[in-house]
Enzyme design. Sequence first.
Site, short mmCIF file in Angstrom:
data_model
loop_
_atom_site.label_atom_id
_atom_site.label_comp_id
_atom_site.label_asym_id
_atom_site.label_seq_id
_atom_site.Cartn_x
_atom_site.Cartn_y
_atom_site.Cartn_z
N ASP A 287 0.73 -1.20 -0.02
CA ASP A 287 0.12 0.06 0.15
C ASP A 287 1.09 1.34 -0.05
O ASP A 287 2.16 1.20 0.10
CB ASP A 287 -1.00 -0.09 1.21
CG ASP A 287 -2.47 0.83 0.86
OD1 ASP A 287 -2.10 1.68 -0.24
OD2 ASP A 287 -3.13 0.71 1.80
C1 BGC Z 1 -5.04 3.30 -0.10
C2 BGC Z 1 -5.06 2.32 -1.09
C3 BGC Z 1 -4.95 3.03 -2.60
C4 BGC Z 1 -3.71 3.56 -2.60
C5 BGC Z 1 -3.13 4.23 -3.98
C6 BGC Z 1 -3.84 4.01 -0.32
O1 BGC Z 1 -3.86 5.16 0.87
O2 BGC Z 1 -5.06 2.60 1.10
O3 BGC Z 1 -6.38 1.47 -1.23
O4 BGC Z 1 -5.18 2.18 -3.56
O5 BGC Z 1 -3.59 4.58 -1.50
O6 BGC Z 1 -4.05 5.37 -4.05
#
Ligand code: BGC
Length: 748
Positions: A287
Amino acid sequence: MRISNPIAFILILTFCSCGKDETDQKERFINDLISKMTSMEKIGQLNQYSSFFDVTGPKPTRMEDSIKYEQIKSGLVGSVLNVTGVREVKAMQKLAIENSRLKIPLIFGLDVIHGFKTICPIPIAESASWNLDLIEKSARMAAKEAASAGINWTFAPMVDISRDARWGRVMEGAGEDPYLGSKIAVARINGFQGQDLKDSLTIAACAKHFAAYGFAESGKDYNTVDIGLQTLHNIVLPSFKASAKANVATFMNSFNEINGIPATGSKFLQRSILKEKWNYKGFIVSDWSSIEEMVAHGYSKDLKSAALSAIKAGSDMDMMSSAYINYLNNLLDEKKISIDIIDDAVKRILSVKYDLGLFSNPYLYCNDVREEENIFNDRNRALSLDIAQESIVLLKNDANILPLKKSGLKIALLGGLAIDKDSPLGNWRAKAPKNSAISVKEGLIKYNNNTVKFQKGPKLFKNPTFIDGHLNVNNTDTSGTYSALKLAEESDYVITVLGEHGFQSGEGRSRSKIKLPGLQEQFLKEIYKVNKNIILVVMTGRPLDLSWAGKNLPAIVVSWHLGTMSGEAISSILYGDSNPSGKLPMSFPRSVGQIPVYYNHKSTGRPAPSESVFWSHFSDEKNDPLYPFGYGLSYTDFLYSKLNINKIGTKSIEVNFNVKNIGNRIGKEIIQLYIKDLYSSYTRPIKELKRFKKLSFKINEEKNVTFILNKDDLGWLNDFGDLIFENGEFDIMVGGSSQDYIKSTIKF
Ligand code: BGC
């Protein structure tokens, strides 16, 4: 097929001509490519950045962007997120293809969560439709729109199960149940990925967040997770396992620690379970900066040791930590890791690029004509309307106050959300233009034989509307109330549209109080004093505490954040042109203190009310939720009868029963089957959803329904995630909600 990558062209030709099947060709192509790569080029494939762009193209303006820019040109970046639009994607792709030695294409990721420009209901709302076919179509439409704008990878579906309405990200999931959650996960994956990832209108999906992100303590985003193995295997992991089985191209790990180890550094989750036990062949992306965050977790000493833990644990691509690009080569030199571990990660990433058709044509997703044709067209808006109508849940309808008569009524439409064209788009709205939803007020225009007058009531937010990213809720300024009450008093009915703004749920939007925000409940009580014919429409991204409304108001309609066609869907339900058919995918608590409150809980040793105080309960609150999982009303009624259960062999059963529409409208019913294992060597929940079916019924129509359950349904997973089936007794319940059913028992 237009092949614009010469190296890929030669390799593909070589392997096509040897007559091997597709898998073999792919394997050889990738192995050959890997054999040509330096270790830095391999590490580059594991590196992902967010976009940097100015109007003229990918031009770095900041120091960190110039590093990224040069790295893309040198083949040191595998993927970019948040670049959209054919022109932009093409320009970025060109940087890699025209400058890097091996011309390996980038993959372009984006959070396409519930639509790209045409926005469908937020995921929890779509889940309330329990309509797998529509959910799949909604994801397919989002994929087509995104792919037409250059995107070939979405960070969806979020398949996290959650029992905590305080957690803002419940808006992005399928609710509290692992069975429903698994079915919805697969529908979404099939929608995004279609039959063939090479089709330039399908995109790679990503099952996230692996794992247990929805079990954050106190529902506070990113918080610690501490759950037992039974909950992990039987509640959290099934939707991920179903995703892996459905060949989801990628997984994303999660921000939280689980039982003492950050998920991003968890070998147990990523290697032992996902890649080994489930034999998953796709890749795992971290993530956003979750590798770096292992330092703040107190797990890694520094970024270098975070990189070491993450790669060893099986996290293949580094989103935004720059940990791999900066440290994996040193770790190789120091012999802390072997090149095999890198090769395995690279292979997984190249394999997804191959499946997407990017080696044949890196610009496959860059077609300006399609961008015009496929995005925000009438067909897509019509689909968004269909699913919006099915996502609405009717919670209360005393004396059949709904649907409304179509003429002769004076209606007061109250609440700022009734004219809001932005909130219904919800959070994670990709490229939806601001204010592009149809408001409730606009939706009601069509029904012009009634007189509808609007008053806003007290403001939901103060100015400035946002402070530090959070909405600045108005808790003091009651101006606007008087004129709204005057209008309510003069009207036959009041439609009050209240709830959460579209950005009050979602990532980082946990709430410790889950009543209607601000002055809204107070406002509702004031209206009730002057007119009791209130229809409350609740726009929300999470279950709310609607106890007062549930006790006092005649009608409650949960509309969630329904997307582009919101107002049209809501008004068609209010007037009965569409019969409500949604059911809750997550329980609505009576108060925040009940949380977690969910239908598939265990029994305690003291479950039943007793005369003494010593049984499992609250002294100031009931045990059950206000509105349970699986609940939702229709304008017609359904009768369940003739339940019959037969054993098939030693581990399966056939469940047969009738369902009849006994009301005076056509309607759809979500038929649910639950089991209860009465005793076993691990305690089991008091109810578990095992099958459901959404069927349409004409007036008076009766249908015979059969479900077959086998040992996978009647068994459970032990602490190693292995299926156990024990002989015993099972209650089998069929009905229209988790609390309304007919029941019979079967013994093995
Ligand atoms: C979120 C993810 C997301 C990623 C990219 C993160 O902060 O937890 O779910 O896909 O950002 O935007």
